[in-house]
Design a protein around this motif. Structure first.
Motif, PDB file in Angstrom:
ATOM      1  N   UNK A 265       0.731  -1.080  -0.047  1.00 28.94           N
ATOM      2  CA  UNK A 265       0.057   0.054  -0.052  1.00 28.94           C
ATOM      3  C   UNK A 265       0.851   1.201  -0.043  1.00 28.94           C
ATOM      4  N   UNK A 266       0.703   2.172  -1.098  1.00 30.99           N
ATOM      5  CA  UNK A 266       1.530   3.399  -1.268  1.00 30.99           C
ATOM      6  C   UNK A 266       0.974   4.337  -0.450  1.00 30.99           C
ATOM      7  N   UNK A 267       1.545   4.977   0.437  1.00 34.52           N
ATOM      8  CA  UNK A 267       1.066   6.070   1.388  1.00 34.52           C
ATOM      9  C   UNK A 267       0.653   7.227   0.420  1.00 34.52           C
ATOM     10  N   UNK A 268      -0.328   8.193   0.849  1.00 41.04           N
ATOM     11  CA  UNK A 268      -0.647   9.333   0.257  1.00 41.04           C
ATOM     12  C   UNK A 268       0.689  10.282   0.134  1.00 41.04           C
ATOM     13  N   UNK A 269       0.925  10.855  -1.144  1.00 39.29           N
ATOM     14  CA  UNK A 269       1.950  11.588  -1.136  1.00 39.29           C
ATOM     15  C   UNK A 269       3.374  10.988  -1.648  1.00 39.29           C
ATOM     16  N   UNK A 270       3.203   9.528  -2.121  1.00 42.46           N
ATOM     17  CA  UNK A 270       4.098   9.078  -2.828  1.00 42.46           C
ATOM     18  C   UNK A 270       4.385   9.347  -4.056  1.00 42.46           C
ATOM     19  N   UNK A 271       5.559   9.680  -4.364  1.00 41.05           N
ATOM     20  CA  UNK A 271       5.792  10.251  -5.742  1.00 41.05           C
ATOM     21  C   UNK A 271       6.043   9.025  -6.705  1.00 41.05           C
ATOM     22  N   UNK A 272       5.630   9.399  -8.072  1.00 41.84           N
ATOM     23  CA  UNK A 272       5.967   8.098  -9.021  1.00 41.84           C
ATOM     24  C   UNK A 272       6.496   8.900 -10.204  1.00 41.84           C
ATOM     25  N   UNK A 273       7.499   8.327 -10.540  1.00 42.21           N
ATOM     26  CA  UNK A 273       8.547   8.815 -11.583  1.00 42.21           C
ATOM     27  C   UNK A 273       8.720   7.994 -12.976  1.00 42.21           C
ATOM     28  N   UNK A 274       8.496   8.464 -14.042  1.00 39.37           N
ATOM     29  CA  UNK A 274       8.512   7.882 -15.373  1.00 39.37           C
ATOM     30  C   UNK A 274       9.533   8.469 -16.097  1.00 39.37           C
ATOM     31  N   UNK A 275      10.760   7.834 -16.134  1.00 46.75           N
ATOM     32  CA  UNK A 275      11.795   8.532 -17.020  1.00 46.75           C
ATOM     33  C   UNK A 275      11.582   8.499 -18.355  1.00 46.75           C
ATOM     34  N   UNK A 276      11.239   9.398 -19.129  1.00 45.73           N
ATOM     35  CA  UNK A 276      10.832   9.269 -20.631  1.00 45.73           C
ATOM     36  C   UNK A 276      11.758   8.461 -21.537  1.00 45.73           C
ATOM     37  N   UNK A 277      13.163   8.805 -21.370  1.00 44.56           N
ATOM     38  CA  UNK A 277      13.820   8.196 -22.090  1.00 44.56           C
ATOM     39  C   UNK A 277      14.336   6.764 -22.197  1.00 44.56           C
TER      40      UNK A 277
END
Length: 429
Positions: A330-342
């Protein structure tokens, strides 16, 4: 298959992942840093970052990895299905208004759609889509845009013919004039101060969290922009938007975002021209497209492919708005998600030619997201592709372009990065 179980990273792999993100941040997420971008090119930071993420993907069976950044958790998906699931579930529970984005964009567009609270997004998004004619390949004001870019392409071509070669810095001011006229009409074309102030505010935004918002400077910029919006003719983006349905309360902030986003289009234009200069056969094909066509399929595909090979949005950011189940975690509220385009744009899943320049190739097996994807996909995609492709086509109709630097762009595979300010081309009648 459901979401893959999350892998919390140990200290060594966390440091490797943070190294990738640090290289992207250093280049300037909001405004490219002119000294750092060429350095990143020479040092192959983007290639090294992609290789690091691929190593983590192989090590952890492409499961998403979780790293700790101070007091904040950051999730980095490494499988295309997980990335698609995040983008499809925006803005809830994966909001595009991440803490990093809110902090940065607040410097110059405090009420923009991207950082609006969830309850304010729908009406503001509706206005933005109506103003930009989202979903229509050809905007209602396209004839005016086309006339502007044709005239400006002729100016660039003539300047190039008068000199041995030409680089991005030589056309920087002219391309900003193009952007101001498309967005706000001819009355804004010569208002250099408007975009200079925006560039200054964007430079501060690169240091979000370190430097405070320059509130007086931002207010003066937004007031200056508001005056142009009020005076914009109907055949400009802002003028068309004034008659649009939806919540127009944040119109000035949103037009500030258009100007910001068109900077990336200018960078893409110059990279695309560099490729065509190095590939005369492809340049000839673009030149042969019908000049008065509403849509130029090949020129548009060249712009799209340039954005895939060298994305101008280095990362896509999301943030959980509530406790969110992901596999067995369970991801806490405010967890960032990063998708690196390259990482996604050069994914081998795209095919054996993922590092090649192949306009019009079907890349649907992977994830190509220069304009994001899902419910919060960039509403300006069609406008940007139209204006940039027509300007590119007008440039190659005016003269024949040859590479002065980067002749290697005529061959595949293409490098992982291309500093647009280092590209110089020459024109021949």
């Amino acid at each position: 298959m459901g979401p893959r179980d999350v892998v919390p990273l140990g200290a060594a792999d966390t440091a490797r992942a943070l190294g990738v993100l640090a290289g992207l941040v250093a280049q300037g997420a909001i405004r490219r840093r002119p000294r750092v971008t060429p350095l990143a090119d020479r040092m192959h930071w983007d290639d090294r970052g992609v290789e690091t993420l691929r190593t983590l993907a192989d090590r952890y069976d492409r499961r998403p990895v979780l790293l700790r950044l101070g007091v904040r958790d950051m999730l980095v998906p490494l499988h295309v299905d997980d990335a698609r699931a995040v983008l499809a579930a925006s803005p809830e529970p994966f909001s595009p208004a991440s803490a990093e984005k809110r902090g940065a964009l607040h410097h110059f567009q405090p009420d923009g759609v991207l950082i609006s609270p969830t309850r304010r997004r729908p009406p503001r998004r509706a206005w933005n889509e109506a103003a930009l004619d989202t979903g229509r390949p050809v905007h209602a004001a396209a004839p005016r845009f086309d006339a502007t870019v044709t005239a400006d392409a002729a100016w660039i071509a003539q300047r190039a013919l008068r000199h041995d070669d030409i680089g991005f810095d030589d056309v920087d001011d002219l391309l900003w004039a193009t952007v101001r006229e498309v967005a706000l009409g001819p009355g804004a074309r010569h208002d250099v101060r408007l975009t200079d102030e925006l560039l200054a505010l964007r430079g501060r935004a690169n240091w979000s969290g370190v430097v405070p918002v320059a509130t007086r400077r931002r207010a003066a910029f937004l007031q200056r922009l508001h005056e142009h919006v009020v005076a914009a003719p109907p055949n400009s983006l802002a003028g068309h938007g004034r008659a649009a349905a939806g919540d127009s309360s944040a119109v000035t902030s949103q037009v500030a975002h258009w100007l910001f986003a068109f900077d990336a289009a200018r960078i893409t234009l110059w990279r695309a021209l560099a490729v065509l200069a190095a590939r005369p056969a492809l340049q000839d094909d673009v030149r042969r497209e019908q000049p008065d066509a509403d849509v130029l399929p090949l020129a548009r595909a060249v712009v799209d492919e340039t954005l895939r090979v060298w994305p101008t949005t280095l990362v896509l950011l999301r943030e959980t708005t509530a406790p969110t189940g992901w596999g067995g975690t369970t991801l806490d509220p405010g967890t960032g998600v990063v998708l690196v385009s390259s990482y996604w744009h050069r994914d081998p899943a795209l095919g054996p030619d993922a590092d090649a320049f192949r306009p019009g190739t079907d890349r649907s097996a992977g994830l190509v997201v220069p304009f994001s994807a899902g419910p919060v996909v960039c509403p300006a995609r069609d406008v940007v592709l139209h204006v940039t492709s027509h300007l590119l086509a007008a440039l190659v109709r005016a003269v024949r372009w040859e590479p002065v630097t980067h002749p290697g762009l005529g061959h595949d595979p293409l490098p992982g990065s291309l500093a647009h300010t280092t590209v110089r081309v020459a024109a021949r009648p």
